[in-house]
Design an enzyme around this catalytic site. Sequence first.
Site, PDB file in Angstrom:
ATOM      1  N   ILE A   1       0.828  -1.204   0.000  1.00 48.90           N
ATOM      2  CA  ILE A   1       0.000   0.000   0.000  1.00 48.90           C
ATOM      3  C   ILE A   1       0.860   1.250   0.000  1.00 48.90           C
ATOM      4  O   ILE A   1       0.573   2.212  -0.718  1.00 48.90           O
ATOM      5  CB  ILE A   1      -0.950  -0.012   1.215  1.00 48.90           C
ATOM      6  CG1 ILE A   1      -1.994  -1.128   1.065  1.00 48.90           C
ATOM      7  CG2 ILE A   1      -1.649   1.341   1.356  1.00 48.90           C
ATOM      8  CD1 ILE A   1      -2.863  -1.326   2.288  1.00 48.90           C
TER       9      ILE A   1
ATOM     10  N   TYR B   1      -3.745  -6.059  16.923  1.00 50.19           N
ATOM     11  CA  TYR B   1      -3.823  -5.269  15.695  1.00 50.19           C
ATOM     12  C   TYR B   1      -5.083  -4.409  15.699  1.00 50.19           C
ATOM     13  O   TYR B   1      -5.038  -3.211  15.415  1.00 50.19           O
ATOM     14  CB  TYR B   1      -3.821  -6.191  14.481  1.00 50.19           C
ATOM     15  CG  TYR B   1      -3.987  -5.466  13.163  1.00 50.19           C
ATOM     16  CD1 TYR B   1      -2.906  -4.825  12.567  1.00 50.19           C
ATOM     17  CD2 TYR B   1      -5.226  -5.411  12.521  1.00 50.19           C
ATOM     18  CE1 TYR B   1      -3.054  -4.148  11.359  1.00 50.19           C
ATOM     19  CE2 TYR B   1      -5.380  -4.738  11.331  1.00 50.19           C
ATOM     20  CZ  TYR B   1      -4.297  -4.113  10.746  1.00 50.19           C
ATOM     21  OH  TYR B   1      -4.453  -3.433   9.557  1.00 50.19           O
TER      22      TYR B   1
ATOM     23  N   ASN C   1       1.909   5.515   7.096  1.00 48.45           N
ATOM     24  CA  ASN C   1       1.375   4.261   6.582  1.00 48.45           C
ATOM     25  C   ASN C   1       1.998   3.023   7.223  1.00 48.45           C
ATOM     26  O   ASN C   1       1.408   1.945   7.199  1.00 48.45           O
ATOM     27  CB  ASN C   1       1.601   4.219   5.061  1.00 48.45           C
ATOM     28  CG  ASN C   1       1.291   2.868   4.466  1.00 48.45           C
ATOM     29  OD1 ASN C   1       0.144   2.485   4.317  1.00 48.45           O
ATOM     30  ND2 ASN C   1       2.342   2.113   4.148  1.00 48.45           N
TER      31      ASN C   1
ATOM     32  N   VAL D   1      -6.806  -6.114   1.537  1.00 46.73           N
ATOM     33  CA  VAL D   1      -6.003  -5.670   0.401  1.00 46.73           C
ATOM     34  C   VAL D   1      -5.043  -6.783   0.003  1.00 46.73           C
ATOM     35  O   VAL D   1      -4.409  -7.415   0.859  1.00 46.73           O
ATOM     36  CB  VAL D   1      -5.215  -4.386   0.743  1.00 46.73           C
ATOM     37  CG1 VAL D   1      -4.530  -3.848  -0.506  1.00 46.73           C
ATOM     38  CG2 VAL D   1      -6.147  -3.331   1.332  1.00 46.73           C
TER      39      VAL D   1
ATOM     40  N   LYS E   1      -5.557  -0.169  15.775  1.00 50.58           N
ATOM     41  CA  LYS E   1      -6.262   0.621  14.763  1.00 50.58           C
ATOM     42  C   LYS E   1      -7.385   1.462  15.391  1.00 50.58           C
ATOM     43  O   LYS E   1      -7.709   2.542  14.883  1.00 50.58           O
ATOM     44  CB  LYS E   1      -6.795  -0.281  13.654  1.00 50.58           C
ATOM     45  CG  LYS E   1      -5.679  -0.951  12.852  1.00 50.58           C
ATOM     46  CD  LYS E   1      -4.672   0.058  12.307  1.00 50.58           C
ATOM     47  CE  LYS E   1      -3.543  -0.585  11.542  1.00 50.58           C
ATOM     48  NZ  LYS E   1      -2.581   0.408  10.990  1.00 50.58           N
TER      49      LYS E   1
ATOM     50  N   ASP F   1      13.322   3.658  11.531  1.00 51.24           N
ATOM     51  CA  ASP F   1      12.317   2.937  12.309  1.00 51.24           C
ATOM     52  C   ASP F   1      11.444   3.982  12.987  1.00 51.24           C
ATOM     53  O   ASP F   1      11.873   4.629  13.944  1.00 51.24           O
ATOM     54  CB  ASP F   1      13.006   2.048  13.341  1.00 51.24           C
ATOM     55  CG  ASP F   1      12.027   1.256  14.190  1.00 51.24           C
ATOM     56  OD1 ASP F   1      10.806   1.524  14.116  1.00 51.24           O
ATOM     57  OD2 ASP F   1      12.478   0.379  14.951  1.00 51.24           O
TER      58      ASP F   1
ATOM     59  N   THR G   1      -2.016  -7.880  -0.559  1.00 56.44           N
ATOM     60  CA  THR G   1      -0.622  -7.501  -0.307  1.00 56.44           C
ATOM     61  C   THR G   1       0.069  -8.644   0.438  1.00 56.44           C
ATOM     62  O   THR G   1      -0.587  -9.567   0.931  1.00 56.44           O
ATOM     63  CB  THR G   1      -0.533  -6.239   0.569  1.00 56.44           C
ATOM     64  OG1 THR G   1      -1.105  -6.542   1.859  1.00 56.44           O
ATOM     65  CG2 THR G   1      -1.260  -5.062  -0.073  1.00 56.44           C
TER      66      THR G   1
END
Length: 268
Positions: A24, A164, A98, A197, A168, A71, A199
């Site tokens: 992305i 995760y 991102n 997505v 978010k 980083d 990826t």
Amino acid sequence: MSVPAPQLKINGKVALVTGAARGIGRAIALRLARDGYHVAINDIPQNQEGIDEVVKEIEALGRRAVGVPADVSDADQTQAMVAKVVEVLGRLDTSVANAGIAEVKSILETTVADRRRMLSVNCEGLMNTYISSAQQMIKQGDGGRILGACSIAAYNPGTLMASYSASKFFVKGYTQVAAKEFAKHGIRVNAFAPGIVDTPMWDHIDAEMAKELGLEPGEARQAHVDRIALKRLSVPEDVAKLVSFLASEDAEYITGQCMITDGGCSFA
């Protein structure tokens, strides 16, 4: 206090995209270059080869580009990264936070180290990028755009993806507060929330879910595709189109929002 009128004229302005060596982030960087931006490409130093490749792709489009490995979970490295962008490209007008990681584990199997790594990259990394970018934009005095990578997991948390999903939710909340605080400087702050997505990250998620749930490879991914109204996986370019809009003059009256681009998978 009055809010400065937006000054962004895209042609020749400078964008920074973190986590841009592939997937992305790469698609966003290339789209912004096509929109007229000169672009700084960030990723971790271990992905230097990917950084260099994206820099070459952008230069082939006739735009200036620079690789800025760092980083972003380290505040000092993030500050140095933004300073390098300004040193080479002259300024910073749009910053896209991102960079992020994903993990598939049950809550009870997730270790303290697992949680800290997730929050360090997805939360600290985003905060560091927002703060360093805003400081530079305020110094310039003519506003800007800051955009963060959220996810549909902030609306529909994923089983086996607690850390995760929590990270978010954080992105959404932090973006809203940043939008309120930075508005007086003419800085618009928004987040973009991709769905499933196609990826390498989703290849990893699918493989791990298959192991955890006793599925064949591809079955977890297909189960998610079956829930999508448009009946196809997203591609990175779908996300890049939304970022392009949020970075444009057309979005000058939008701030503090988290916009979903998932083909009709999650309805918020």
